[in-house]
Design an enzyme around this catalytic site. Structure first.
Site, short mmCIF file in Angstrom:
data_model
loop_
_atom_site.label_atom_id
_atom_site.label_comp_id
_atom_site.label_asym_id
_atom_site.label_seq_id
_atom_site.Cartn_x
_atom_site.Cartn_y
_atom_site.Cartn_z
N GLY A 1 46.44 83.89 -7.41
CA GLY A 1 45.49 83.18 -6.58
C GLY A 1 44.91 82.01 -7.33
N HIS A 2 43.91 81.37 -6.72
CA HIS A 2 43.29 80.18 -7.31
C HIS A 2 41.92 80.48 -7.89
CE1 HIS A 2 45.92 77.21 -4.75
NE2 HIS A 2 46.63 78.04 -5.50
N GLY A 3 41.55 81.76 -8.00
CA GLY A 3 40.29 82.12 -8.61
C GLY A 3 39.17 82.28 -7.59
N ASP A 43 45.80 81.41 -2.50
CA ASP A 43 44.74 80.39 -2.59
C ASP A 43 43.53 81.05 -3.23
OD1 ASP A 43 42.97 78.09 -1.90
OD2 ASP A 43 44.67 77.50 -0.66
N ASN A 99 42.91 79.18 -11.50
CA ASN A 99 41.57 78.98 -12.05
C ASN A 99 40.90 80.34 -12.23
OD1 ASN A 99 41.55 75.94 -11.45
ND2 ASN A 99 41.86 76.81 -9.43
#
Length: 401
Positions: free
Chosen positions: A240-242, A218, A272
């Protein structure tokens, strides 16, 4: 020089407040009954209590080896500088149903000042079984899962040279804290592990995350409301999601976010890069200002730069009213690398309160896919441009949904 400065910053005050104190004290958990193969929770809490009451600087030691720990809540205040030195591997029970307090986290540390967590050890949440049970993406009443490390009301402290691995939920949260540094901190979990944010911040001031590696499923770092002076520097994120500011706006009592600095960071294969997300049709009226995303490298990132004021995952909200959150004073500079999405830059601001004073400079992103030319998407924002833009940012303007 930066590390020397941090050392001086944290430890000169410690010497000053303990000039007449005794020499440092060491509390080895094996002296409090900790044995390999058994639960060390009580031994750690006993050592912690004694060290907290010491008027001399104290170090609690968890030696090398693999140790089982069911759950602990370690409370201050401490009377003198306190260090928890984890040299070994701490393992949680893989079954979340065996957690003694189902509403608590795995390891909680509250109300400490001049605290250090160090030692090169590993906090292993053994989250694989819990991830299979996680249905929070579709069930608002899903069962709570424990975080690996929860820091609350922690001041003038440093967390360095330790690893959090395979947490069942967020790896770390840091709430209501001031002047805390995460240095050479490692987060490790698979890219498909759900809800495993690396470090979540909220209601904090002067938080530094430096020289760290975050690999998770995440957000590498998520920043909640009432956060001020957050500095994220030389962090490698991915999978991950940044790094995200938000999501914000879901609750009326949320407070302003100010002074977020993300610099010299690298994103590898993330969903992201840097992202700001606020809910539409939400009650909050806060402002988000002084955001600085600078000197960033994107390596095969899906969405390198995003401001999304229509954030509504899984259709959990309505979009009949625009976001009431004001975003202003944003700099996005020297962002370079590759993206696997044709939409490289997205700046979707609120129709009610458009973004103001947004400066975009020296963007150089290359699309490595085959879904058409690289583009950008902008709405309710008029950026100031400096340097070169590749692709041209805000060349066309989107319409509200």
């Amino acid at each position: 020089m930066a590390i020397n400065f941090i050392t001086i910053l944290f430890f000169l005050p410690l010497l000053a407040i303990n000039v007449n104190a005794q020499g440092p004290m060491t509390y080895d958990i094996t002296k409090y009954g900790a044995k390999s193969g058994g639960d060390i929770s009580q031994a750690l809490m006993d050592a912690w209590k004694e060290a907290c009451n010491s008027t001399s600087p104290s170090t609690i030691v968890i030696p090398r080896g693999t140790w089982s720990l069911s759950q602990v809540k370690l409370l201050g205040p401490n009377k003198a500088p306190l260090e928890l030195q984890v040299q070994g591997i701490l393992q949680a029970n893989p079954n979340p149903g065996q957690l003694p307090n189902k509403e608590g986290e795995w390891i909680t540390i509250n109300y400490v000042n001049y605290f250090t967590l160090s030692g090169g050890g590993v906090f292993d949440g053994q989250g694989q079984q819990a991830w299979k049970q996680n249905d929070c993406h579709k069930n608002r009443n899903c069962a709570k899962l424990p975080m690996n490390l929860s820091f609350n009301f922690v001041n003038n402290s440093i967390i360095r040279d330790v690893t959090t691995k395979d947490s069942k939920n967020f790896h770390v949260n840091c709430i209501g804290s001031h002047n805390v540094t995460f240095l050479r901190f490692t987060v490790s979990a698979p890219g498909d592990s759900p809800n495993t944010d690396g470090i979540h911040l909220g209601r904090d001031t002067m938080i530094n995350i430096k020289d760290s590696i975050i690999k998770t499923g995440d957000d590498c770092v998520s920043i909640g409301d009432e956060s001020k002076e957050i500095h994220i520097q030389n962090v490698t994120c991915g999978p991950g999601h940044g790094i995200s500011v938000g999501s914000l706006g879901g609750y009326a009592e949320e407070k302003d976010v100010q002074g977020i600095f993300v610099t010299n960071c690298t994103f590898i294969g993330t969903q992201n890069g840097v992202r700001v997300k606020t809910w539409p049709s939400a009650p909050a009226q806060l402002t988000v200002s002084d955001l600085h995303f600078e000197d960033l490298i994107m390596d095969n990132v899906s969405s390198p730069i995003i401001i999304d004021q229509e954030y509504c995952p899984h259709n959990l909200c309505k979009k009949d009213r625009p976001s009431s959150i004001k975003i202003s004073n944003v700099s996005i500079k020297n962002v370079r690398g590759t993206t696997n999405s044709a939409e490289a830059v997205t700046l979707i601001c609120s129709g009610l309160k458009p973004c103001e004073n947004v400066e975009v400079g020296d963007i150089d992103l290359t699309y490595n896919g085959n879904q058409g030319p690289i583009t950008t998407k902008c709405m309710n924002v008029k950026p100031k441009f400096v340097g070169k833009q590749n692709p041209p940012v805000c060349a066309t303007t989107a319409k509200s949904a």
